[in-house]
Design a protein around this motif. Sequence first.
Motif, PDB file in Angstrom:
ATOM      1  N   VAL A 266     -12.236 -22.006 -25.540  1.00  0.00           N
ATOM      2  CA  VAL A 266     -12.887 -22.482 -25.837  1.00  0.00           C
ATOM      3  C   VAL A 266     -13.998 -22.191 -27.156  1.00  0.00           C
ATOM      4  CG1 VAL A 266     -14.084 -19.724 -25.180  1.00  0.00           C
ATOM      5  CG2 VAL A 266     -15.119 -21.409 -24.507  1.00  0.00           C
ATOM      6  N   LEU A 284     -17.027 -30.364 -28.564  1.00  0.00           N
ATOM      7  CA  LEU A 284     -16.731 -32.053 -27.234  1.00  0.00           C
ATOM      8  C   LEU A 284     -15.246 -32.916 -26.919  1.00  0.00           C
ATOM      9  CD1 LEU A 284     -20.295 -31.117 -26.677  1.00  0.00           C
ATOM     10  CD2 LEU A 284     -18.561 -30.427 -25.273  1.00  0.00           C
ATOM     11  N   PRO A 289     -14.673 -27.177 -23.301  1.00  0.00           N
ATOM     12  CA  PRO A 289     -16.397 -26.037 -23.009  1.00  0.00           C
ATOM     13  C   PRO A 289     -16.703 -25.435 -24.091  1.00  0.00           C
ATOM     14  CG  PRO A 289     -14.434 -24.638 -22.418  1.00  0.00           C
ATOM     15  CD  PRO A 289     -13.240 -25.684 -22.943  1.00  0.00           C
ATOM     16  N   PRO A 307     -22.947 -31.866 -19.968  1.00  0.00           N
ATOM     17  CA  PRO A 307     -22.750 -30.608 -19.693  1.00  0.00           C
ATOM     18  C   PRO A 307     -22.086 -29.700 -19.609  1.00  0.00           C
ATOM     19  CG  PRO A 307     -21.944 -32.624 -18.101  1.00  0.00           C
ATOM     20  CD  PRO A 307     -22.943 -32.531 -20.238  1.00  0.00           C
ATOM     21  N   HIS A 308     -20.738 -28.915 -20.510  1.00  0.00           N
ATOM     22  CA  HIS A 308     -20.105 -28.115 -20.400  1.00  0.00           C
ATOM     23  C   HIS A 308     -20.380 -27.684 -21.677  1.00  0.00           C
ATOM     24  CE1 HIS A 308     -17.977 -29.421 -17.182  1.00  0.00           C
ATOM     25  NE2 HIS A 308     -17.968 -30.709 -17.662  1.00  0.00           N
ATOM     26  N   ALA A 309     -22.124 -27.998 -22.114  1.00  0.00           N
ATOM     27  CA  ALA A 309     -21.738 -27.107 -23.767  1.00  0.00           C
ATOM     28  C   ALA A 309     -23.213 -26.204 -22.985  1.00  0.00           C
ATOM     29  CB  ALA A 309     -22.498 -28.288 -24.702  1.00  0.00           C
ATOM     30  N   ALA A 310     -22.531 -25.056 -23.050  1.00  0.00           N
ATOM     31  CA  ALA A 310     -24.067 -23.743 -22.378  1.00  0.00           C
ATOM     32  C   ALA A 310     -24.947 -23.229 -23.798  1.00  0.00           C
ATOM     33  CB  ALA A 310     -23.338 -22.831 -22.210  1.00  0.00           C
ATOM     34  N   ARG A 328     -14.994 -19.248 -19.424  1.00  0.00           N
ATOM     35  CA  ARG A 328     -14.912 -20.734 -19.860  1.00  0.00           C
ATOM     36  C   ARG A 328     -13.864 -21.286 -20.226  1.00  0.00           C
ATOM     37  NH1 ARG A 328     -20.589 -19.567 -20.328  1.00  0.00           N
ATOM     38  NH2 ARG A 328     -21.792 -21.172 -19.198  1.00  0.00           N
ATOM     39  N   ARG A 331      -9.105 -27.535 -20.204  1.00  0.00           N
ATOM     40  CA  ARG A 331     -10.209 -28.532 -20.646  1.00  0.00           C
ATOM     41  C   ARG A 331     -11.318 -29.646 -19.778  1.00  0.00           C
ATOM     42  NH1 ARG A 331      -7.568 -27.091 -24.879  1.00  0.00           N
ATOM     43  NH2 ARG A 331      -8.908 -27.975 -26.749  1.00  0.00           N
ATOM     44  N   VAL A 332     -12.206 -29.854 -20.518  1.00  0.00           N
ATOM     45  CA  VAL A 332     -13.407 -30.699 -19.251  1.00  0.00           C
ATOM     46  C   VAL A 332     -13.202 -32.371 -19.875  1.00  0.00           C
ATOM     47  CG1 VAL A 332     -14.275 -28.698 -19.454  1.00  0.00           C
ATOM     48  CG2 VAL A 332     -14.856 -29.832 -21.836  1.00  0.00           C
ATOM     49  N   PRO A 335     -17.842 -35.385 -22.936  1.00  0.00           N
ATOM     50  CA  PRO A 335     -19.442 -36.168 -22.215  1.00  0.00           C
ATOM     51  C   PRO A 335     -20.537 -37.637 -23.446  1.00  0.00           C
ATOM     52  CG  PRO A 335     -19.338 -34.453 -24.286  1.00  0.00           C
ATOM     53  CD  PRO A 335     -17.774 -33.675 -23.713  1.00  0.00           C
TER      54      PRO A 335
END
Length: 376
Positions: A266, A284, A289, A307-310, A328, A331-332, A335
């Motif tokens: 993360v 990213l 994440p 969407p995976h960047a809070a 978190r 891997r995602v 984006p």
Amino acid sequence: MTRVLHVITGLEHGGAEHQLALLLRHLPMECEVATLTHAGVLGERIRSGGVRVHELGMRGNRDLGALPRLVRLIRGGRYDVVHTHLYRACVYGRVAARLSGTPRVIATEHSLGDGHIEGRRTTRAVRALYRATERLGSMTVAVSPTVAARLRAWGVRPDRITVVPNGIDADAFAYDPGHRAVTRRRLGVPMDAHVAGCIGRLVPTKRFDLLIEAVARTPAAWLLLAGDGPERARLERLAASLGVSGRVVFTGGTDEVAPLLAAMDVYAAPSAQETFGLGVLEALAAGLPVVRTACPALDDLPPGEAPHAARLPAAAGPDAWSAAIGRRAGRVPVPPAVRRYAIEEQAAKLARLYGGHGGGEPSAARTRPVPESIPT
């Protein structure tokens, strides 16, 4: 072919320096680089790519002997465009370019924060000198709408500002499990550890102390801090005082960003203010994440682009960061936001700006005196 001289303060590890090195591989014109100080490792890498690098040997902010050396270089090179990067280079470079009669003078503002520039306070003298020399140029490039707003607040005319974001070569950061294993072994990080990390200069505005405190509250979590700077000793003492020295790894400055990102689970970026947030985009692109606070590269986009960047508020404390880091991992998908900043597109935008050379000298350049010194 259009000839461009890029003037930069130095070529050590840093976001602006690495951005220039990346741009040089994609700009469709003949480019050379002048560094006010010394070339360093990054300068040698640029040279190895076939780009000529000139070193002016500047010893400090008030070393005015660098100005005539830069004037001679620009006159001798007969450049169509001078493009400056970073505060000191923007001040000296704009003056030298106008004294040399260069038809087009572009400056990119990489590091103008809220109350600081390149980690230094923006005093009245710093702002006044910046405004005076800005008028000697043709155009100032802001790396984000956030930076453009700060320039306007400083008194730079809106019609003299254009936004060209930083660029990223997303493929260079694609996740490689081989890099992950090799990097963890090299750094002494267990293969099954949950690893948070961040890349950037170790300066107070990055708030890396918040990450160390968060990891101290997250059992078995590790932290990779990649970068160097004046805060390193203090951060090391903090890790020791919290009993997590064994789980906090300081890698120092490095060009090997992709392997470090591969070793993380993360990416955590608690800086309360940024000019762009290139590290977040690189993370990213590596399929990580992200937990972050300020990141104009994402804040200036429509919702849903990453969407995976809070996002955590600037007031969030170590407990909130600990919770966010702990839940978190893995891997995602890369984006859409990453592709928006493709380096090829940003280089093309700059090339179009360069193509406007040949215009007349701004009237301000004829009427305003050349500054006599650079504030320290």
